[in-house]
Design a protein around this motif. Structure first.
Motif, PDB file in Angstrom:
ATOM      1  N   GLY A  71     -22.350  -3.251 -16.407  1.00 31.76           N
ATOM      2  CA  GLY A  71     -21.921  -5.626 -16.981  1.00 31.76           C
ATOM      3  C   GLY A  71     -21.870  -5.778 -15.127  1.00 31.76           C
ATOM      4  N   THR A  72     -21.144  -6.780 -14.983  1.00 29.34           N
ATOM      5  CA  THR A  72     -20.761  -7.810 -13.563  1.00 29.34           C
ATOM      6  C   THR A  72     -19.326  -8.139 -13.453  1.00 29.34           C
ATOM      7  OG1 THR A  72     -23.696  -8.296 -13.590  1.00 29.34           O
ATOM      8  CG2 THR A  72     -21.509  -8.936 -12.691  1.00 29.34           C
ATOM      9  N   VAL A  73     -18.906  -8.059 -12.836  1.00 28.49           N
ATOM     10  CA  VAL A  73     -17.880  -8.466 -11.875  1.00 28.49           C
ATOM     11  C   VAL A  73     -18.103  -9.154 -10.747  1.00 28.49           C
ATOM     12  CG1 VAL A  73     -15.525  -7.340 -11.233  1.00 28.49           C
ATOM     13  CG2 VAL A  73     -16.476  -6.374 -12.239  1.00 28.49           C
ATOM     14  N   LEU A  74     -17.570 -10.456 -10.588  1.00 33.95           N
ATOM     15  CA  LEU A  74     -17.534 -11.664  -9.909  1.00 33.95           C
ATOM     16  C   LEU A  74     -16.472 -11.901  -9.245  1.00 33.95           C
ATOM     17  CD1 LEU A  74     -18.950 -14.728 -11.411  1.00 33.95           C
ATOM     18  CD2 LEU A  74     -20.975 -12.518 -10.532  1.00 33.95           C
ATOM     19  N   ALA A  75     -16.314 -11.714  -7.600  1.00 33.69           N
ATOM     20  CA  ALA A  75     -15.027 -11.657  -7.334  1.00 33.69           C
ATOM     21  C   ALA A  75     -14.809 -12.850  -6.168  1.00 33.69           C
ATOM     22  CB  ALA A  75     -14.469 -10.560  -6.585  1.00 33.69           C
TER      23      ALA A  75
ATOM     24  N   LEU B 103       0.656  -1.416   0.024  1.00 31.59           N
ATOM     25  CA  LEU B 103      -0.249  -0.115   0.213  1.00 31.59           C
ATOM     26  C   LEU B 103       0.577   1.308   0.042  1.00 31.59           C
ATOM     27  CD1 LEU B 103      -2.635  -1.362   2.469  1.00 31.59           C
ATOM     28  CD2 LEU B 103      -2.826  -1.282  -0.552  1.00 31.59           C
ATOM     29  N   GLY B 104       1.980   0.602   0.768  1.00 39.70           N
ATOM     30  CA  GLY B 104       2.479   2.439   0.797  1.00 39.70           C
ATOM     31  C   GLY B 104       3.452   2.554  -1.156  1.00 39.70           C
ATOM     32  N   GLU B 105       3.945   1.161  -1.581  1.00 40.46           N
ATOM     33  CA  GLU B 105       4.456   2.013  -3.326  1.00 40.46           C
ATOM     34  C   GLU B 105       2.961   2.562  -3.789  1.00 40.46           C
ATOM     35  OE1 GLU B 105       7.764   0.603  -4.204  1.00 40.46           O
ATOM     36  OE2 GLU B 105       7.708   1.169  -2.973  1.00 40.46           O
ATOM     37  N   LEU B 106       1.756   2.039  -3.062  1.00 37.93           N
ATOM     38  CA  LEU B 106       0.205   2.673  -4.348  1.00 37.93           C
ATOM     39  C   LEU B 106       0.679   3.666  -3.297  1.00 37.93           C
ATOM     40  CD1 LEU B 106      -0.720  -0.875  -5.086  1.00 37.93           C
ATOM     41  CD2 LEU B 106       0.749  -0.273  -5.860  1.00 37.93           C
ATOM     42  N   SER B 107       0.985   4.663  -3.100  1.00 40.67           N
ATOM     43  CA  SER B 107       0.158   6.048  -2.787  1.00 40.67           C
ATOM     44  C   SER B 107       0.110   6.871  -3.626  1.00 40.67           C
ATOM     45  CB  SER B 107       1.024   5.745  -1.933  1.00 40.67           C
ATOM     46  OG  SER B 107       2.310   6.483  -2.100  1.00 40.67           O
ATOM     47  N   HIS B 108       1.081   6.286  -4.876  1.00 37.14           N
ATOM     48  CA  HIS B 108       0.226   7.856  -6.026  1.00 37.14           C
ATOM     49  C   HIS B 108      -0.715   7.364  -6.534  1.00 37.14           C
ATOM     50  CE1 HIS B 108       2.694   4.479  -7.299  1.00 37.14           C
ATOM     51  NE2 HIS B 108       1.791   3.836  -8.763  1.00 37.14           N
ATOM     52  N   LEU B 109      -1.066   6.090  -6.375  1.00 31.70           N
ATOM     53  CA  LEU B 109      -2.228   4.983  -6.930  1.00 31.70           C
ATOM     54  C   LEU B 109      -3.939   5.815  -6.583  1.00 31.70           C
ATOM     55  CD1 LEU B 109      -2.979   2.843  -9.221  1.00 31.70           C
ATOM     56  CD2 LEU B 109      -3.110   1.421  -8.128  1.00 31.70           C
ATOM     57  N   ASP B 110      -4.226   7.337  -7.056  1.00 32.59           N
ATOM     58  CA  ASP B 110      -5.414   7.943  -6.503  1.00 32.59           C
ATOM     59  C   ASP B 110      -6.612   7.849  -7.641  1.00 32.59           C
ATOM     60  OD1 ASP B 110      -3.508   8.690  -4.833  1.00 32.59           O
ATOM     61  OD2 ASP B 110      -3.594  10.384  -5.438  1.00 32.59           O
ATOM     62  N   ASP B 111      -6.709   7.274  -8.797  1.00 37.02           N
ATOM     63  CA  ASP B 111      -7.867   7.171  -9.844  1.00 37.02           C
ATOM     64  C   ASP B 111      -8.469   6.019  -9.704  1.00 37.02           C
ATOM     65  OD1 ASP B 111      -9.806   7.790 -11.316  1.00 37.02           O
ATOM     66  OD2 ASP B 111      -8.433   7.735 -13.202  1.00 37.02           O
ATOM     67  N   LEU B 112      -9.043   5.284  -8.560  1.00 41.88           N
ATOM     68  CA  LEU B 112      -9.713   4.120  -8.143  1.00 41.88           C
ATOM     69  C   LEU B 112     -11.008   4.125  -7.797  1.00 41.88           C
ATOM     70  CD1 LEU B 112      -7.327   2.567  -6.057  1.00 41.88           C
ATOM     71  CD2 LEU B 112      -7.394   1.698  -8.640  1.00 41.88           C
ATOM     72  N   ASP B 113     -12.082   3.636  -8.339  1.00 37.57           N
ATOM     73  CA  ASP B 113     -12.821   3.546  -8.200  1.00 37.57           C
ATOM     74  C   ASP B 113     -13.522   2.125  -6.713  1.00 37.57           C
ATOM     75  OD1 ASP B 113     -14.344   4.871 -10.358  1.00 37.57           O
ATOM     76  OD2 ASP B 113     -12.826   3.463 -11.517  1.00 37.57           O
ATOM     77  N   ALA B 114     -12.838   1.062  -7.195  1.00 35.85           N
ATOM     78  CA  ALA B 114     -13.307   0.300  -5.603  1.00 35.85           C
ATOM     79  C   ALA B 114     -11.472  -0.201  -5.613  1.00 35.85           C
ATOM     80  CB  ALA B 114     -14.017  -0.810  -6.663  1.00 35.85           C
ATOM     81  N   VAL B 115     -11.838  -1.491  -4.277  1.00 33.19           N
ATOM     82  CA  VAL B 115     -11.027  -2.059  -3.678  1.00 33.19           C
ATOM     83  C   VAL B 115     -11.274  -2.953  -3.404  1.00 33.19           C
ATOM     84  CG1 VAL B 115      -9.233  -2.573  -2.146  1.00 33.19           C
ATOM     85  CG2 VAL B 115      -9.226  -0.112  -3.003  1.00 33.19           C
ATOM     86  N   ILE B 116     -10.964  -4.378  -4.068  1.00 32.79           N
ATOM     87  CA  ILE B 116     -11.338  -5.545  -4.167  1.00 32.79           C
ATOM     88  C   ILE B 116      -9.819  -6.922  -3.360  1.00 32.79           C
ATOM     89  CG2 ILE B 116     -12.099  -7.491  -5.646  1.00 32.79           C
ATOM     90  CD1 ILE B 116     -13.793  -6.160  -6.838  1.00 32.79           C
TER      91      ILE B 116
ATOM     92  N   THR C 118     -23.241  -5.027  -5.112  1.00 37.47           N
ATOM     93  CA  THR C 118     -23.200  -3.976  -5.159  1.00 37.47           C
ATOM     94  C   THR C 118     -22.979  -3.105  -6.836  1.00 37.47           C
ATOM     95  OG1 THR C 118     -22.443  -3.473  -2.455  1.00 37.47           O
ATOM     96  CG2 THR C 118     -22.020  -2.048  -3.539  1.00 37.47           C
ATOM     97  N   THR C 119     -23.453  -2.345  -6.409  1.00 36.06           N
ATOM     98  CA  THR C 119     -23.380  -1.557  -7.711  1.00 36.06           C
ATOM     99  C   THR C 119     -22.850   0.243  -7.500  1.00 36.06           C
ATOM    100  OG1 THR C 119     -25.225  -2.383  -8.706  1.00 36.06           O
ATOM    101  CG2 THR C 119     -24.508  -0.678  -9.929  1.00 36.06           C
ATOM    102  N   VAL C 120     -21.973  -0.277  -8.772  1.00 33.84           N
ATOM    103  CA  VAL C 120     -20.672   1.147  -8.594  1.00 33.84           C
ATOM    104  C   VAL C 120     -20.636   1.875  -9.860  1.00 33.84           C
ATOM    105  CG1 VAL C 120     -18.392   1.385  -7.978  1.00 33.84           C
ATOM    106  CG2 VAL C 120     -19.156   0.045  -6.532  1.00 33.84           C
ATOM    107  N   ASP C 121     -21.564   2.820  -9.894  1.00 35.83           N
ATOM    108  CA  ASP C 121     -20.542   3.627 -11.528  1.00 35.83           C
ATOM    109  C   ASP C 121     -21.243   2.524 -12.861  1.00 35.83           C
ATOM    110  OD1 ASP C 121     -19.663   6.297 -10.182  1.00 35.83           O
ATOM    111  OD2 ASP C 121     -17.555   5.078 -10.547  1.00 35.83           O
ATOM    112  N   GLY C 122     -22.012   2.004 -11.842  1.00 32.53           N
ATOM    113  CA  GLY C 122     -23.112   1.507 -13.149  1.00 32.53           C
ATOM    114  C   GLY C 122     -22.766  -0.096 -13.080  1.00 32.53           C
TER     115      GLY C 122
END
Length: 292
Positions: free
Chosen positions: A157-161, A32-45, A116-120
Motif C-alpha cells: 500500500g501507499t502512504v502520502l506525506a 529525540l532524547g526522550e525517544l531513545s528507547h524507540l528502536d523498532d522503527l522502519d522509517a522517520v518522516i 521510495t518503497t520500504v518493506d513493500g
C-alpha cells in the motif's frame, strides 16, 4: 511497519530561542532524547517546516540530529517542505528528501516530490509549499505525476506525506491556511492503494478521512496549539510532540502521540488575539481572486 512521524521542528540558523522563547533545536533534541528507547522503527518522516527561516544552517542541523537518530536504528529519514521552508536551501542540504528514491518529480517552480518503497510500503512525499504564503496547494503537474505513480499499486500500500492538511477543524485559520485544493487530491487518490496521509502544519493532532485514506495531522515539535483558547484566538504552548504510526496490523493504522517531558510543558509560547488572527489570515491566506 512502524513510522515515527514528526513535523514543524522550526529550526533556525542561530540554534537558540526566538523572540517568544520557542527553541526548535532544543525541542527536537529533547524529543529525540526522550525517544531513545524507540528502536523498532522502519522509517522517520518529517512533514515540513523543518526550518523556520529557510537557512542552510537549519537544514544541516536537522539532518545531523535526525540522521544520527535514524541511522542508529538502521532506517532512513524522509522530509517534505512546509510553508516556512525554502526550496533551494532544502534541496541543497536534503536533496529530494529521500536517500534513494524510486521516483522523483521536479516542478517548474522548483517543487520536489519523491517516492521510495520500504518493506513493500510506498512512501510518497509531496510539495505543498506556496512561496510567501501560509496555505498550501498541489499543482496539476504534481497531481498528474502522483496519479501516474498510483496507477501501479505497491505490494503493501501507499502512504502520502506532505505539510498542509487536506482536512481541518471548524476554525477560520485552519480553513484559510490548509491545503486549498483537497478536492483535487481526493479525486487523484480515489480507488487507489493510498491508505494513510500524514501531515503537520496545524501543530495539533487531528484524525479524519479523505476518500479511502486515513488522514493524520501530528502535533508540532517546536510547539502545540492549545484549543482551549477563546474562539477566534490562538494560543501556542511548549511541549515537543510526535506520533508513532503502526501499519499492517489487523486494526491499523494505529497511531498514538508521544509527548516529551518538558519543564515548561503547557506554558504559553504566544497568544494571538482576534485582530492578530484576522491579519494573519489576510496576509498568509489565498488572495480573494484565488491567484495564490
Amino acid at each position: 511497519m512502524r513510522i515515527l512521524h514528526l513535523s514543524d521542528t522550526h529550526l533556525d540558523r542561530s540554534g537558540g530561542p526566538d523572540e517568544d522563547g520557542a527553541d526548535g533545536t532544543a525541542a527536537l533534541g529533547r524529543l529525540l532524547g526522550e525517544l531513545s528507547h524507540l528502536d523498532d522503527l522502519d522509517a522517520v518522516i518529517v512533514s515540513g517546516d523543518i526550518a523556520d527561516d529557510g537557512s542552510h544552517e537549519a537544514y544541516t542541523r536537522a539532518r545531523e540530529l535526525l540522521s544520527g537518530y535514524a541511522s542508529r536504528r538502521g532506517v532512513n529519514v524522509f522530509y517534505t517542505t512546509g510553508n516556512h521552508d525554502d526550496r533551494t536551501a532544502f534541496a541543497d542540504v536534503l536533496g529530494t528528501g529521500h536517500v534513494q528514491p524510486d521516483a522523483v518529480y521536479e516542478g517548474a517552480a522548483g517543487e520536489r516530490a519523491a517516492a521510495t518503497t520500504v518493506d513493500g510500503w510506498r512512501l510518497i512525499t509531496l510539495d505543498t509549499l506556496v512561496p510567501g504564503k501560509g496555505h498550501g496547494r498541489l499543482d496539476g503537474a504534481q497531481l498528474d505525476w502522483l496519479r501516474e505513480l498510483l496507477a501501479t499499486p505497491a505490494p503493501m500500500g501507499t502512504v502520502l506525506a506532505f505539510h498542509h492538511p487536506p482536512v481541518c477543524l471548524d476554525v477560520d485559520v485552519q480553513r484559510a491556511l490548509g491545503l486549498q485544493n483537497s478536492a483535487e487530491l481526493a479525486e487523484t487518490i480515489r480507488g487507489t492503494d493510498v491508505q494513510l496521509i500524514l501531515c503537520g502544519h496545524f501543530h495539533l493532532q487531528i484524525l479524519a478521512r479523505l476518500e479511502q485514506a486515513t488522514v493524520w495531522v501530528t502535533p508540532g515539535v517546536v510547539s502545540r496549539i492549545d484549543l482551549t483558547a477563546r474562539p477566534g484566538t490562538e494560543r501556542a504552548v511548549h511541549g515537543p510532540s510526535a506520533s508513532l504510526v503502526h501499519l499492517g496490523t489487523p486494526n491499523g493504522p494505529i497511531i498514538h502521540t508521544l509527548h516529551a517531558r518538558d519543564p515548561r510543558m503547557g506554558e504559553t509560547v504566544y497568544e494571538a488575539d482576534k485582530e492578530e488572527m484576522r491579519e494573519a489570515i489576510e496576509r498568509l491566506g489565498p488572495s480573494p481572486a484565488g491567484l495564490n
